[in-house]
Design a protein around this motif. Structure first.
Motif, PDB file in Angstrom:
ATOM      1  N   TYR A  51     -24.653   6.173  26.976  1.00 27.23           N
ATOM      2  CA  TYR A  51     -24.188   7.567  26.939  1.00 27.23           C
ATOM      3  C   TYR A  51     -23.582   7.959  28.287  1.00 27.23           C
ATOM      4  CZ  TYR A  51     -24.214  12.603  26.391  1.00 27.23           C
ATOM      5  OH  TYR A  51     -23.829  13.912  26.336  1.00 27.23           O
ATOM      6  N   LEU A  76     -20.058   6.622  28.782  1.00 27.59           N
ATOM      7  CA  LEU A  76     -19.009   7.407  28.127  1.00 27.59           C
ATOM      8  C   LEU A  76     -18.818   8.747  28.832  1.00 27.59           C
ATOM      9  CD1 LEU A  76     -17.093   7.648  25.630  1.00 27.59           C
ATOM     10  CD2 LEU A  76     -18.922   8.990  24.594  1.00 27.59           C
ATOM     11  N   LEU A  77     -19.927   9.358  29.196  1.00 25.60           N
ATOM     12  CA  LEU A  77     -19.862  10.676  29.830  1.00 25.60           C
ATOM     13  C   LEU A  77     -19.052  10.637  31.122  1.00 25.60           C
ATOM     14  CD1 LEU A  77     -20.882  13.599  29.682  1.00 25.60           C
ATOM     15  CD2 LEU A  77     -22.953  12.874  30.859  1.00 25.60           C
ATOM     16  N   HIS A 122     -16.148  12.081  20.637  1.00 32.91           N
ATOM     17  CA  HIS A 122     -17.075  10.952  20.799  1.00 32.91           C
ATOM     18  C   HIS A 122     -18.407  11.438  21.386  1.00 32.91           C
ATOM     19  CE1 HIS A 122     -17.281   6.379  21.762  1.00 32.91           C
ATOM     20  NE2 HIS A 122     -18.345   6.812  21.163  1.00 32.91           N
ATOM     21  N   LEU A 123     -18.310  12.322  22.396  1.00 33.91           N
ATOM     22  CA  LEU A 123     -19.518  12.875  23.003  1.00 33.91           C
ATOM     23  C   LEU A 123     -20.302  13.696  21.983  1.00 33.91           C
ATOM     24  CD1 LEU A 123     -18.213  13.989  26.518  1.00 33.91           C
ATOM     25  CD2 LEU A 123     -19.984  12.290  26.071  1.00 33.91           C
ATOM     26  N   ARG A 155     -12.482  11.986  23.523  1.00 36.82           N
ATOM     27  CA  ARG A 155     -13.692  11.840  24.328  1.00 36.82           C
ATOM     28  C   ARG A 155     -14.716  12.922  23.953  1.00 36.82           C
ATOM     29  NH1 ARG A 155     -15.206  14.369  28.987  1.00 36.82           N
ATOM     30  NH2 ARG A 155     -16.850  13.316  30.164  1.00 36.82           N
ATOM     31  N   LEU A 199     -22.045  11.312  19.679  1.00 37.66           N
ATOM     32  CA  LEU A 199     -23.218  10.734  20.349  1.00 37.66           C
ATOM     33  C   LEU A 199     -24.354  11.749  20.441  1.00 37.66           C
ATOM     34  CD1 LEU A 199     -21.884   8.548  23.310  1.00 37.66           C
ATOM     35  CD2 LEU A 199     -23.080   7.812  21.254  1.00 37.66           C
TER      36      LEU A 199
END
Lengths: 256, 327
Positions: free
Chosen positions: B123, B126-127, A6-7, A3, A10
């Motif tokens: 975003y 996901l966050l 992935h963050l 995660r 992004l």
């Protein structure tokens, strides 16, 4: 962990888009960052005519410079001044992820826009690099990039105490210029200046990977340089964690 | 009903450097700094139950935003016990952060402005770890309630203030927070946008059972959303109760607006204090206890064609209260 990665991905993507929209400005800062290695190249090529090692070193230094640039005084410090830190603290992720992503995006664009300069300089002065040396320098470039980010991030956190964080980071940049191998390659300095310079963190951020890639550092000297570099990265990381904790404690006690 | 927000004996004190004027004092301050302690919040206590929508009122500098920052976890209080959803907010645990949202009218969206609204939603998904099915349901619901469809593929930088606020609110609600802190959500919005936003917040709270704490200088926000208000001034709690009772508590008078059939000379001071007179009608201020009797006298003694008895506007009541407190 996936995660977080992935963050981070992004964040790189978002920042890349953001900076692409400011590409004219981006080109000016790329040129600004390229000026000091190019000046070093001109000055030292004139001072040591026919020394191809110096020319090679400065062209590689230019590439390392563009791959390790850090602008946390613009991203982190200005974010603190704009009152964004409160919102960042409330997002369920480590605050550093966003700034690291922006850092990596900026480095990517620096390399893209700076590549013509690197190629042009290399063609003009006729550098000679050995690919095994370049391969050996890749980990050093990665550690240098991490170290420079940690160093600039720690200085940029001074925005939690003062409104002059840009000056603080600017002073750090000056030290990197003077002692990191841009003003003069440490390899041509006399002792004890060379040893002192190599023991300081600034050479590990810039000059050391350039020297490894240019093939001016060999054998046990490379191993020793890696130990110094990793030591400074560990110390820098510990420092930035400490500064962050103290700074956030102050921020949450005083208000954003 | 379950208490979701619990505040007891909350104190927040800042230390501000001070020095007398002049060069000598400036030099002395370099080696010997003096500080003054400023109480932003003092001995504040209140509880908010699940599903309540509470208005948090007070003049500028009263401590509203400071309190919201403490409740959301941005600020660490000097002392006192604060619990939100059973968590200590200042620890900012992941489980806590994924159940609250702080929306500030001054900063509706804190995301890169080059991205589209839909990019920002992705975003946020996901966050906050929103599952795909919940994400689709939330997007559909929020798009409908906030009329976001035309905005989804637009870049944030190209949105107007009202559109940014709607998008910012949708981003904050995408993960369905159980507690929502709204700090001046209608700041700078035009009348239409402000009404739409109020309508949305009311519908969202009713539909999801979210707990909402709202600060606003616009009484229309408070009157349309909150049945309960907490009034603070100089960091201290001054009133905590129903909005209906606030005017009665703070303003012990009513307003009587009278229109006469014919312009006859009247000694209005015999009935009450003249607040306003515009020729055709007169507004009198009358003690709350006397309102019924004065109304009777007006109707029997004067050729009244129209008469209304109202509480004074909330803005007026609060203005009088703040000015009285300042003295």
């Amino acid at each position: 962990m996936s995660r977080i990665l992935h963050l981070l991905w992004l964040s790189i993507w978002r920042s890349s888009l953001q900076w692409w929209s400011r590409r004219s400005f981006l080109i000016t800062i790329v040129i600004g960052r390229a000026v000091t290695p190019l000046l070093g190249l001109i000055v030292w090529s004139a001072a040591l005519p026919g020394d191809s090692a110096v020319a090679t070193y400065y062209v590689v230094l230019l590439a390392v410079q563009l791959m390790t640039v850090s602008f946390e005084h613009h991203t982190l410090s200005n974010g603190i001044y704009a009152g964004n830190l409160g919102g960042e603290l409330l997002a369920p992720k480590p605050v550093v992820i966003g700034y690291l992503g922006e850092n990596l995006a900026l480095r990517l664009w620096h390399l893209v826009f700076g590549m013509p300069l690197i190629v042009l300089a290399a063609a003009l002065v006729g550098i000679s690099v050995e690919w095994p040396a370049v391969a050996m320098a890749i980990p050093a470039i990665l550690v240098a990039a991490a170290l420079r980010f940690v160093f600039t991030y720690a200085l940029a956190l001074s925005a939690l105490w003062t409104e002059r964080a840009h000056g603080v980071v600017g002073f750090g940049e000056t030290l990197i210029f003077l002692l990191g191998g841009t003003a003069a390659p440490l390899g041509i300095l006399s002792e004890p200046l060379r040893s002192i310079g190599q023991a300081l963190p600034f050479w590990s951020m810039l000059g050391m990977p350039a020297e490894v890639a240019a093939g001016t550092l060999h054998g046990s000297a490379i191993v020793a340089a890696y130990f110094v570099q990793l030591g400074w990265l560990a110390a820098g990381t510990a420092l930035v964690v400490g500064v962050w904790r103290v700074g956030v404690r102050r921020f949450t006690a005083l208000g954003g | 009903m379950t208490t979701l927000v619990s505040v007891h004996g909350l104190e927040m004190t800042y230390r501000a450097p001070v020095r007398p004027e002049g060069l000598r004092a400036a030099f002395r301050a370099l080696v010997h700094r003096e500080y003054r302690h400023i109480a932003a919040v003092a001995d504040m206590s209140f509880d908010i139950a699940a599903g309540e929508v509470v208005g948090f009122l007070g003049p500028n500098g009263a401590g509203k935003t400071t309190t919201l920052k403490i409740l959301s976890g941005i600020l660490h209080p000097t002392s006192g016990d604060v619990r939100v959803l059973g968590f200590l907010p200042s620890r900012r645990r992941h489980e806590f952060l994924t159940q609250i949202a702080l929306v500030r009218g001054s900063q509706p969206i804190g995301l890169p402005t080059e991205l589209t609204v839909l990019d920002s939603f992705r975003y946020q998904q996901l966050l906050y770890g929103v599952r795909a099915a919940d994400y689709q349901a939330s997007i559909a619901e929020l798009t409908e309630m906030l009329e976001l469809q035309p905005l989804l593929d637009r870049q944030v930088r190209a949105l107007s203030l009202g559109e940014r606020m709607r998008a910012g609110l949708a981003l904050a609600l995408l993960y369905r927070p159980r507690v929502l802190f709204l700090d001046e959500p209608t700041l700078g919005l035009d009348v239409t946008a402000a009404i739409a936003l109020r309508r949305f917040v009311a519908a969202y709270a009713a539909r999801t059972g979210a707990t909402v704490l709202l600060t606003s200088h616009y009484m229309a926000d408070v009157q349309s959303l909150c049945r309960r208000v907490v009034l603070i001034d100089h960091g201290r709690l001054r009133y905590d109760g129903g909005l209906d009772a606030l005017a009665a508590d703070l303003a012990p008078y009513k307003l009587l607006r009278i229109a006469l059939a014919d312009p006859v000379p009247v000694s209005w001071e015999d009935f009450g204090t003249v607040e306003e007179s515009d020729g055709g009608s007169v507004t009198l201020r009358v003690r709350r206890d006397d309102a019924a009797a004065v109304t009777g006298r007006l109707l029997t003694q004067l050729p009244v064609v129209d008469l209304s008895v109202t509480d004074p506007p909330l803005e007026t009541v609060l203005d009088r209260f703040y000015r009285a407190e300042a003295k």
